[in-house]
Write a protein that holds these residues in place. Sequence first.
Motif, PDB file in Angstrom:
ATOM      1  N   ASP A 280      10.276   5.980  -4.220  1.00  0.00           N
ATOM      2  CA  ASP A 280       9.284   6.723  -3.431  1.00  0.00           C
ATOM      3  C   ASP A 280       8.403   5.815  -2.566  1.00  0.00           C
ATOM      4  O   ASP A 280       7.471   6.306  -1.918  1.00  0.00           O
ATOM      5  CB  ASP A 280       8.380   7.546  -4.372  1.00  0.00           C
ATOM      6  CG  ASP A 280       9.165   8.605  -5.137  1.00  0.00           C
ATOM      7  OD1 ASP A 280      10.128   9.157  -4.562  1.00  0.00           O
ATOM      8  OD2 ASP A 280       8.830   8.869  -6.305  1.00  0.00           O
ATOM      9  N   LYS A 281       8.685   4.537  -2.572  1.00  0.00           N
ATOM     10  CA  LYS A 281       7.821   3.608  -1.839  1.00  0.00           C
ATOM     11  C   LYS A 281       8.224   3.554  -0.362  1.00  0.00           C
ATOM     12  O   LYS A 281       9.384   3.726  -0.005  1.00  0.00           O
ATOM     13  CB  LYS A 281       7.912   2.206  -2.453  1.00  0.00           C
ATOM     14  CG  LYS A 281       7.477   2.169  -3.909  1.00  0.00           C
ATOM     15  CD  LYS A 281       6.032   2.635  -4.067  1.00  0.00           C
ATOM     16  CE  LYS A 281       5.575   2.636  -5.510  1.00  0.00           C
ATOM     17  NZ  LYS A 281       6.145   3.763  -6.275  1.00  0.00           N
ATOM     18  N   LYS A 282       7.236   3.298   0.486  1.00  0.00           N
ATOM     19  CA  LYS A 282       7.439   3.348   1.937  1.00  0.00           C
ATOM     20  C   LYS A 282       7.765   1.994   2.547  1.00  0.00           C
ATOM     21  O   LYS A 282       8.302   1.919   3.653  1.00  0.00           O
ATOM     22  CB  LYS A 282       6.186   3.913   2.620  1.00  0.00           C
ATOM     23  CG  LYS A 282       5.778   5.288   2.124  1.00  0.00           C
ATOM     24  CD  LYS A 282       6.875   6.323   2.373  1.00  0.00           C
ATOM     25  CE  LYS A 282       6.450   7.714   1.926  1.00  0.00           C
ATOM     26  NZ  LYS A 282       7.528   8.712   2.080  1.00  0.00           N
ATOM     27  N   ASN A 283       7.411   0.910   1.864  1.00  0.00           N
ATOM     28  CA  ASN A 283       7.669  -0.419   2.422  1.00  0.00           C
ATOM     29  C   ASN A 283       7.912  -1.400   1.285  1.00  0.00           C
ATOM     30  O   ASN A 283       7.579  -1.125   0.116  1.00  0.00           O
ATOM     31  CB  ASN A 283       6.496  -0.878   3.304  1.00  0.00           C
ATOM     32  CG  ASN A 283       5.177  -0.892   2.547  1.00  0.00           C
ATOM     33  OD1 ASN A 283       4.999  -1.669   1.613  1.00  0.00           O
ATOM     34  ND2 ASN A 283       4.257  -0.014   2.956  1.00  0.00           N
ATOM     35  N   PRO A 284       8.474  -2.567   1.592  1.00  0.00           N
ATOM     36  CA  PRO A 284       8.817  -3.523   0.529  1.00  0.00           C
ATOM     37  C   PRO A 284       7.603  -4.080  -0.206  1.00  0.00           C
ATOM     38  O   PRO A 284       7.705  -4.436  -1.377  1.00  0.00           O
ATOM     39  CB  PRO A 284       9.587  -4.630   1.269  1.00  0.00           C
ATOM     40  CG  PRO A 284       9.268  -4.456   2.713  1.00  0.00           C
ATOM     41  CD  PRO A 284       8.984  -3.007   2.909  1.00  0.00           C
ATOM     42  N   ASP A 285       6.455  -4.162   0.446  1.00  0.00           N
ATOM     43  CA  ASP A 285       5.266  -4.677  -0.240  1.00  0.00           C
ATOM     44  C   ASP A 285       4.832  -3.730  -1.356  1.00  0.00           C
ATOM     45  O   ASP A 285       4.495  -4.173  -2.470  1.00  0.00           O
ATOM     46  CB  ASP A 285       4.119  -4.873   0.759  1.00  0.00           C
ATOM     47  CG  ASP A 285       4.397  -6.004   1.738  1.00  0.00           C
ATOM     48  OD1 ASP A 285       5.179  -6.920   1.382  1.00  0.00           O
ATOM     49  OD2 ASP A 285       3.852  -5.980   2.863  1.00  0.00           O
ATOM     50  N   ASP A 286       4.832  -2.418  -1.058  1.00  0.00           N
ATOM     51  CA  ASP A 286       4.481  -1.441  -2.100  1.00  0.00           C
ATOM     52  C   ASP A 286       5.499  -1.477  -3.231  1.00  0.00           C
ATOM     53  O   ASP A 286       5.140  -1.346  -4.410  1.00  0.00           O
ATOM     54  CB  ASP A 286       4.425  -0.028  -1.502  1.00  0.00           C
ATOM     55  CG  ASP A 286       3.248   0.151  -0.555  1.00  0.00           C
ATOM     56  OD1 ASP A 286       2.340  -0.700  -0.579  1.00  0.00           O
ATOM     57  OD2 ASP A 286       3.248   1.133   0.211  1.00  0.00           O
ATOM     58  N   PHE A 287       6.757  -1.664  -2.871  1.00  0.00           N
ATOM     59  CA  PHE A 287       7.804  -1.740  -3.890  1.00  0.00           C
ATOM     60  C   PHE A 287       7.587  -2.956  -4.785  1.00  0.00           C
ATOM     61  O   PHE A 287       7.667  -2.858  -6.012  1.00  0.00           O
ATOM     62  CB  PHE A 287       9.173  -1.799  -3.219  1.00  0.00           C
ATOM     63  CG  PHE A 287      10.295  -2.184  -4.134  1.00  0.00           C
ATOM     64  CD1 PHE A 287      10.589  -1.434  -5.261  1.00  0.00           C
ATOM     65  CD2 PHE A 287      11.076  -3.309  -3.863  1.00  0.00           C
ATOM     66  CE1 PHE A 287      11.633  -1.795  -6.109  1.00  0.00           C
ATOM     67  CE2 PHE A 287      12.113  -3.669  -4.698  1.00  0.00           C
ATOM     68  CZ  PHE A 287      12.392  -2.912  -5.826  1.00  0.00           C
ATOM     69  N   ALA A 288       7.310  -4.113  -4.200  1.00  0.00           N
ATOM     70  CA  ALA A 288       7.113  -5.329  -4.976  1.00  0.00           C
ATOM     71  C   ALA A 288       5.904  -5.187  -5.910  1.00  0.00           C
ATOM     72  O   ALA A 288       5.942  -5.623  -7.071  1.00  0.00           O
ATOM     73  CB  ALA A 288       6.921  -6.522  -4.036  1.00  0.00           C
ATOM     74  N   GLU A 289       4.861  -4.538  -5.412  1.00  0.00           N
ATOM     75  CA  GLU A 289       3.665  -4.345  -6.237  1.00  0.00           C
ATOM     76  C   GLU A 289       3.964  -3.419  -7.417  1.00  0.00           C
ATOM     77  O   GLU A 289       3.550  -3.676  -8.556  1.00  0.00           O
ATOM     78  CB  GLU A 289       2.547  -3.766  -5.370  1.00  0.00           C
ATOM     79  CG  GLU A 289       1.224  -3.615  -6.117  1.00  0.00           C
ATOM     80  CD  GLU A 289       0.120  -3.103  -5.211  1.00  0.00           C
ATOM     81  OE1 GLU A 289      -0.893  -2.611  -5.746  1.00  0.00           O
ATOM     82  OE2 GLU A 289       0.276  -3.171  -3.963  1.00  0.00           O
ATOM     83  N   ALA A 290       4.714  -2.307  -7.139  1.00  0.00           N
ATOM     84  CA  ALA A 290       5.041  -1.366  -8.214  1.00  0.00           C
ATOM     85  C   ALA A 290       5.951  -2.015  -9.246  1.00  0.00           C
ATOM     86  O   ALA A 290       5.789  -1.807 -10.455  1.00  0.00           O
ATOM     87  CB  ALA A 290       5.714  -0.134  -7.612  1.00  0.00           C
TER      88      ALA A 290
END
Length: 320
Positions: A280-290
Amino acid sequence: MQNGDAMSPQDSKAAGAEAMEEEKAQDQSQNKGCVEPTAPPLPPPSPPPPGPPEYPRPRLIFHTQLAHGSPTGRIHGFTNVKELYAKIAEVFHISPSEILFCTLNSHKVDMQKLLGGQIGLEDFIFAHVRGETKEVEVTKTEDALGLTITDNGAGYAFIKRIKEGSTIDRLKSVCVGDHIEAINDQSIVGCRHYEVAKMLKEQPRGIPFTLRLVGPKKAFGKMGNGRETLRLRSKGAATVQEVQNEFEEQATKKVDDLLESYMGIRDLELATTIVEAGKDKKNPDDFAEALDSVLGDFAFPDVFLFDVWGAIGDVKNGRI
């Protein structure tokens, strides 16, 4: 004519003719009764070599069970789907109309294992019978409902696939394997799949209609909605959650491949957790944080995270 007398030309000519006649007569006498020689007749063709002895074909026997649980039965002597259903029904003392469809070598409602036009000699046949009847109200918001329909060859049409995000996908009580028994109380038993698809396509947008569905009987009675699974975890308690949809399943397999490539391991639980963190993440930074919040101990390298994000995006956009 006396010896020593000269022969006149006339007498010489007559003597020559006489000699020729005698010679001709001798030739005819010698050749009389002779036949012009001919080639001897060909011998008759030899008979073909005998073939292998004919043995009666062995009787083909198949093993079968009811998918929700039963003893194993043995069936034989069928030549089409209707005869197959009749044989199964006879073994288990049920009506052939109780059978919705059959799968091969799996008791699950797995459309990849659906019985088609061929049965392997070693295949095990599982018969899925009528279970719970349910009615759902459907309102089309777009031309397509998101259903793929097939039929069992004996008069029952059922749902083979549900498209993710479609109108039907939002109705959680509708499941793959459900037999479509009626549309707006009009029975469609006996209709082929393309006829049912045409009826559904002709339903107007914005106007509710009713589907009467019959799901396959489940083992141990009703358990969930047919889209749930028990997920076992290496840490923490097991949880009941919905079965992965097509996107999640493909993405999980791709991430599992990347885990093997980068880390030399195969771990479907870890791959599933990574997909859940990124779907459900919109960009790789949000994905890495999650991902760091749930799997920070792994300290995944940036190049691995980049490839995983790309793989999830490829699956989501239909590029894989």
